[in-house]
Scaffold this motif. Sequence first.
Motif, PDB file in Angstrom:
ATOM      1  N   HIS A   6       0.800  -1.230   0.000  1.00 21.01           N
ATOM      2  CA  HIS A   6       0.000   0.000   0.000  1.00 21.01           C
ATOM      3  C   HIS A   6       0.829   1.275   0.000  1.00 21.01           C
ATOM      4  O   HIS A   6       0.276   2.362  -0.207  1.00 21.01           O
ATOM      5  N   GLY A   7       2.142   1.165   0.258  1.00 22.64           N
ATOM      6  CA  GLY A   7       2.999   2.341   0.221  1.00 22.64           C
ATOM      7  C   GLY A   7       2.562   3.408   1.215  1.00 22.64           C
ATOM      8  O   GLY A   7       2.018   3.116   2.291  1.00 22.64           O
ATOM      9  N   ALA A   8       2.766   4.658   0.845  1.00 21.03           N
ATOM     10  CA  ALA A   8       2.437   5.767   1.729  1.00 21.03           C
ATOM     11  C   ALA A   8       0.939   5.881   1.986  1.00 21.03           C
ATOM     12  O   ALA A   8       0.527   6.537   2.948  1.00 21.03           O
ATOM     13  N   ARG A   9       0.109   5.236   1.149  1.00 24.03           N
ATOM     14  CA  ARG A   9      -1.346   5.294   1.349  1.00 24.03           C
ATOM     15  C   ARG A   9      -1.759   4.686   2.687  1.00 24.03           C
ATOM     16  O   ARG A   9      -2.823   5.016   3.210  1.00 24.03           O
ATOM     17  N   ILE A  10      -0.894   3.807   3.200  1.00 19.16           N
ATOM     18  CA  ILE A  10      -1.221   3.158   4.463  1.00 19.16           C
ATOM     19  C   ILE A  10      -1.335   4.167   5.597  1.00 19.16           C
ATOM     20  O   ILE A  10      -1.983   3.921   6.615  1.00 19.16           O
ATOM     21  N   MET A  11      -0.699   5.338   5.418  1.00 15.43           N
ATOM     22  CA  MET A  11      -0.759   6.383   6.434  1.00 15.43           C
ATOM     23  C   MET A  11      -2.165   6.949   6.606  1.00 15.43           C
ATOM     24  O   MET A  11      -2.464   7.614   7.594  1.00 15.43           O
ATOM     25  N   GLN A  12      -3.038   6.684   5.645  1.00 15.83           N
ATOM     26  CA  GLN A  12      -4.406   7.186   5.726  1.00 15.83           C
ATOM     27  C   GLN A  12      -5.316   6.259   6.527  1.00 15.83           C
ATOM     28  O   GLN A  12      -6.445   6.609   6.823  1.00 15.83           O
ATOM     29  N   TRP A  13      -4.836   5.079   6.857  1.00 20.05           N
ATOM     30  CA  TRP A  13      -5.626   4.143   7.662  1.00 20.05           C
ATOM     31  C   TRP A  13      -5.663   4.644   9.102  1.00 20.05           C
ATOM     32  O   TRP A  13      -4.605   4.945   9.685  1.00 20.05           O
ATOM     33  N   PRO A  14      -6.842   4.736   9.706  1.00 22.31           N
ATOM     34  CA  PRO A  14      -6.947   5.287  11.076  1.00 22.31           C
ATOM     35  C   PRO A  14      -6.048   4.584  12.094  1.00 22.31           C
ATOM     36  O   PRO A  14      -5.371   5.245  12.884  1.00 22.31           O
ATOM     37  N   LEU A  15      -6.037   3.243  12.070  1.00 20.61           N
ATOM     38  CA  LEU A  15      -5.239   2.519  13.054  1.00 20.61           C
ATOM     39  C   LEU A  15      -3.748   2.771  12.852  1.00 20.61           C
ATOM     40  O   LEU A  15      -2.993   2.953  13.815  1.00 20.61           O
ATOM     41  N   VAL A  16      -3.314   2.795  11.599  1.00 20.62           N
ATOM     42  CA  VAL A  16      -1.904   3.030  11.312  1.00 20.62           C
ATOM     43  C   VAL A  16      -1.529   4.470  11.637  1.00 20.62           C
ATOM     44  O   VAL A  16      -0.452   4.742  12.177  1.00 20.62           O
ATOM     45  N   ALA A  17      -2.421   5.399  11.314  1.00 18.55           N
ATOM     46  CA  ALA A  17      -2.147   6.813  11.572  1.00 18.55           C
ATOM     47  C   ALA A  17      -1.941   7.085  13.059  1.00 18.55           C
ATOM     48  O   ALA A  17      -1.146   7.949  13.439  1.00 18.55           O
ATOM     49  N   ARG A  18      -2.650   6.341  13.910  1.00 22.22           N
ATOM     50  CA  ARG A  18      -2.469   6.517  15.350  1.00 22.22           C
ATOM     51  C   ARG A  18      -1.110   5.995  15.810  1.00 22.22           C
ATOM     52  O   ARG A  18      -0.484   6.540  16.701  1.00 22.22           O
ATOM     53  N   LEU A  19      -0.676   4.921  15.186  1.00 24.17           N
ATOM     54  CA  LEU A  19       0.594   4.311  15.558  1.00 24.17           C
ATOM     55  C   LEU A  19       1.774   5.013  14.908  1.00 24.17           C
ATOM     56  O   LEU A  19       2.821   5.204  15.521  1.00 24.17           O
ATOM     57  N   LEU A  20       1.588   5.413  13.655  1.00 24.74           N
ATOM     58  CA  LEU A  20       2.689   5.962  12.870  1.00 24.74           C
ATOM     59  C   LEU A  20       2.265   7.311  12.287  1.00 24.74           C
ATOM     60  O   LEU A  20       1.704   7.385  11.199  1.00 24.74           O
ATOM     61  N   THR A  21       2.523   8.370  13.021  1.00 25.22           N
ATOM     62  CA  THR A  21       2.157   9.707  12.555  1.00 25.22           C
ATOM     63  C   THR A  21       3.040  10.097  11.369  1.00 25.22           C
ATOM     64  O   THR A  21       4.089   9.483  11.122  1.00 25.22           O
TER      65      THR A  21
END
Length: 207
Positions: free
Chosen positions: A77-92
């Motif tokens: 998913h590349g950088a798009r994964i940063m838009q996932w809520p769970l990932v965004a909380r873990l990896l700002t």
Amino acid sequence: MPLLERLILLFAESGYLAVFAALLLCGAGAPLPEDITLVAGGVIAGLGYANVHVMAAVALVGVLAGDAAMFLLGHRHGARIMQWPLVARLLTLARYARVQERFTRYGNRLLFLARFLPGMRTAVYVTAGATHRVSFLRFLLLDGLAALISVPVWVYLGYVGANNREWLATWIGRGQHGLWILAGAAALVALALWWCRRRRARRGIHG
């Protein structure tokens, strides 16, 4: 150590499957310390609920499966994964940028050392996959070498200290420092081998 005691009770009831599942959660960035989870697996083996060698093998597979899943998610998913809520909380975004900068600077060394950096592993593995700068095989090799150092240490420590929790608590702290020493020694050996190969290559060119 209430968390350790809770994990021991859970693992004693559910065995290897519970340890494997807990390690997958650790790999996904859940707020569950991987070292304590591994120690708890070793403790139930020491108490007679499991075979310690099988437990070490199950733990190693669980650790690598969790790490590989994060790497592959980042790779797919590349950088798009940063838009996932769970990932965004873990990896700002700021943390992602810092890890990306360190990965650019240190490369394979960071992948190896990430196993000894609680709270950084998931961020490093997702970033490594997202950058597409390292193959999955190389990632698995580096992470596997690091896991072969760390996983047995924690599992067998729990096994040896299963009936002496005070001693175990002391050595958990010492084990965390000891793993850093082992990792540093392994990194020095790798650096020495690389330097020797480079020196031989230079001699071949000038010879």
